[in-house]
Scaffold this motif. Structure first.
Motif, PDB file in Angstrom:
ATOM      1  N   CYS A 132       1.862  93.772 140.327  1.00 48.33           N
ATOM      2  CA  CYS A 132       0.898  94.566 139.533  1.00 48.33           C
ATOM      3  C   CYS A 132       1.464  94.523 137.980  1.00 48.33           C
ATOM      4  O   CYS A 132       2.482  94.988 137.610  1.00 48.33           O
ATOM      5  N   ILE A 133       0.623  94.156 137.000  1.00 49.38           N
ATOM      6  CA  ILE A 133       0.967  94.261 135.602  1.00 49.38           C
ATOM      7  C   ILE A 133      -0.021  95.044 135.045  1.00 49.38           C
ATOM      8  O   ILE A 133      -1.342  94.922 135.144  1.00 49.38           O
ATOM      9  N   THR A 134       0.250  96.404 134.395  1.00 49.83           N
ATOM     10  CA  THR A 134      -0.522  97.386 133.795  1.00 49.83           C
ATOM     11  C   THR A 134       0.110  98.412 133.181  1.00 49.83           C
ATOM     12  O   THR A 134       1.282  98.316 132.552  1.00 49.83           O
ATOM     13  N   ASN A 135      -0.874  98.950 132.100  1.00 53.74           N
ATOM     14  CA  ASN A 135      -0.384 100.208 131.330  1.00 53.74           C
ATOM     15  C   ASN A 135      -1.131 101.252 131.965  1.00 53.74           C
ATOM     16  O   ASN A 135      -1.019 102.360 131.251  1.00 53.74           O
ATOM     17  N   GLU A 149       7.146 110.420 137.564  1.00 48.25           N
ATOM     18  CA  GLU A 149       6.404 110.667 136.332  1.00 48.25           C
ATOM     19  C   GLU A 149       6.659 110.367 135.110  1.00 48.25           C
ATOM     20  O   GLU A 149       5.970 110.260 134.292  1.00 48.25           O
ATOM     21  N   GLU A 150       7.781 109.343 135.075  1.00 54.08           N
ATOM     22  CA  GLU A 150       7.873 108.727 133.626  1.00 54.08           C
ATOM     23  C   GLU A 150       7.106 107.610 133.688  1.00 54.08           C
ATOM     24  O   GLU A 150       7.083 106.886 132.483  1.00 54.08           O
ATOM     25  N   LEU A 151       6.297 107.086 134.518  1.00 52.85           N
ATOM     26  CA  LEU A 151       5.349 106.070 134.402  1.00 52.85           C
ATOM     27  C   LEU A 151       4.006 106.384 133.248  1.00 52.85           C
ATOM     28  O   LEU A 151       3.488 105.453 132.811  1.00 52.85           O
ATOM     29  N   ASP A 152       3.924 107.634 133.101  1.00 55.89           N
ATOM     30  CA  ASP A 152       2.913 108.122 132.068  1.00 55.89           C
ATOM     31  C   ASP A 152       3.237 107.276 130.835  1.00 55.89           C
ATOM     32  O   ASP A 152       2.376 106.915 129.803  1.00 55.89           O
ATOM     33  N   LEU A 190       1.146 103.975 129.108  1.00 58.21           N
ATOM     34  CA  LEU A 190       0.117 104.053 128.177  1.00 58.21           C
ATOM     35  C   LEU A 190       0.703 103.214 126.910  1.00 58.21           C
ATOM     36  O   LEU A 190      -0.409 102.814 126.350  1.00 58.21           O
ATOM     37  N   TYR A 191       1.831 103.228 126.529  1.00 57.26           N
ATOM     38  CA  TYR A 191       2.196 103.013 125.205  1.00 57.26           C
ATOM     39  C   TYR A 191       2.567 101.356 125.451  1.00 57.26           C
ATOM     40  O   TYR A 191       2.576 100.768 124.482  1.00 57.26           O
ATOM     41  N   CYS A 192       3.186 100.981 126.666  1.00 60.95           N
ATOM     42  CA  CYS A 192       3.596  99.505 126.720  1.00 60.95           C
ATOM     43  C   CYS A 192       3.533  99.171 128.165  1.00 60.95           C
ATOM     44  O   CYS A 192       4.181  99.966 129.006  1.00 60.95           O
TER      45      CYS A 192
END
Length: 334
Positions: A146-149, A194-197, A200-202
């Protein structure tokens, strides 16, 4: 005597000397272009006159004609423009570096001779997504990915597969107080979801963690395949990413043989990309399944070369450059 141009930098390792030695044994001349000395010490000029193109490289020691070289090895382009920042006003430095890179890379791309590596090739091979799709298409096993932001997509993937690793798609490093901190592959823990938010930036790449029986580093030069293996699970710091303990493992790799079908797929991968060099990472599972992880367009090979008799990887590179071994022709005007 054929001339072989090597694009590198003054701090490169001894592999340059080894390849140079073999090139000279093939009765070819080596021209070394250290890009960290460009433009302050090395001068590069291309002139079109009377219907002909001429390119001149002038170093501190000698002047060379480059328009009649037989082949080029684009090995490294590190530290271009060293010292220039101290010479120019800040407002001119960025634009000047843009022109310097464009001139250098434009020359490399336009050389009408065989090239082992090009900036455009390296840029294409920077795409981990394309690598995985091509590898899967030609029959390699690849980990679920999975490659995602999108934090929600990442959480869903992690919870589905449980054991997941996160990695960057580039040579991602953070510099603090002049110290380089490389971001290695890491296991994703559920208490960190939770740190996955911050995705959004990278964006990041997530993959199902493959249990490892062995890890392989396969260096391919032309049609020559040099496969080495290591049991990374014996070393705590190397279990998730062997590079974390790379210095300790440097002499622990063992030459190995690949199954015929894996070797054929590797050569097919290089055929698709039309390249004659690649350093490929593979994981072998406890069930002896071979999982393609990635191909590095200019991956390092010197420590493995030292484990071969007479530095055979360097010899293969020299033979390809000197047209003494089969190669995939990529001349601009061919």
């Amino acid at each position: 005597m054929d001339k072989i141009l090597i694009i590198t930098h003054t701090k490169d390792n001894f592999s340059i000397e080894k390849v140079t030695e073999y090139i000279e044994k093939n009765d070819c001349e080596v021209i070394r272009f250290d890009v960290d000395l460009y433009p302050l010490q090395n001068k590069l000029s291309t002139v079109f006159k009377d219907g002909e193109w001429a390119t001149i490289l002038e170093t501190a020691d000698k002047k060379y004609r480059l328009d009649d070289i037989a082949a080029i090895w684009y090995r490294r382009a590190y530290n271009i423009g060293t010292g220039l920042k101290e010479e120019l006003d800040t407002k001119f430095y960025g634009p000047a570096m843009g022109e310097i890179r464009n001139t250098l890379f434009g020359f490399i791309e336009s050389v009408d001779a065989y090239s082992l590596g090009k900036p455009s090739v390296y840029r294409r091979l920077d795409s981990k997504e394309e690598q995985l799709k091509i590898a899967h298409k030609i029959g390699f096993k690849v980990p679920e990915t999975c490659i995602t932001n999108n934090a929600e997509e990442a959480r869903k993937f992690i919870l589905t597969h449980q054991n997941v690793v996160a990695k960057m798609q580039t040579g991602f490093a953070i510099y603090e107080n002049g110290v380089e901190n490389v971001v290695f592959t890491n296991v994703v823990r559920e208490d960190k979801l939770e740190e996955l938010d911050s995705l959004l930036y990278c964006p990041m790449q997530f993959q199902r963690m493959i249990e490892k029986k062995r890890e392989l580093r396969v260096t391919v030069v032309g049609r020559d395949i040099y496969a080495f293996e290591i049991d990374s699970q014996q070393f705590e710091d190397a279990k998730v990413d062997w590079r974390k303990d790379g210095a300790n493992l440097i002499n622990k790799w063992i030459r190995t043989e690949l199954p015929v079908e894996i070797g054929e797929k590797i050569l097919e991968l290089l055929d698709v990309y039309h390249v004659d060099y690649g350093a490929i990472d593979i994981i072998v599972s406890p069930d002896d399944e071979y999982y393609f992880i990635e191909i590095n367009a200019a991956g390092e090979f010197f420590w493995l070369d030292n484990l071969t008799e007479d530095n055979l990887i360097s010899k293969s590179i020299a033979d390809v450059l000197c047209d003494k071994a089969p190669r995939r022709n990529n001349m601009v005007m061919a």
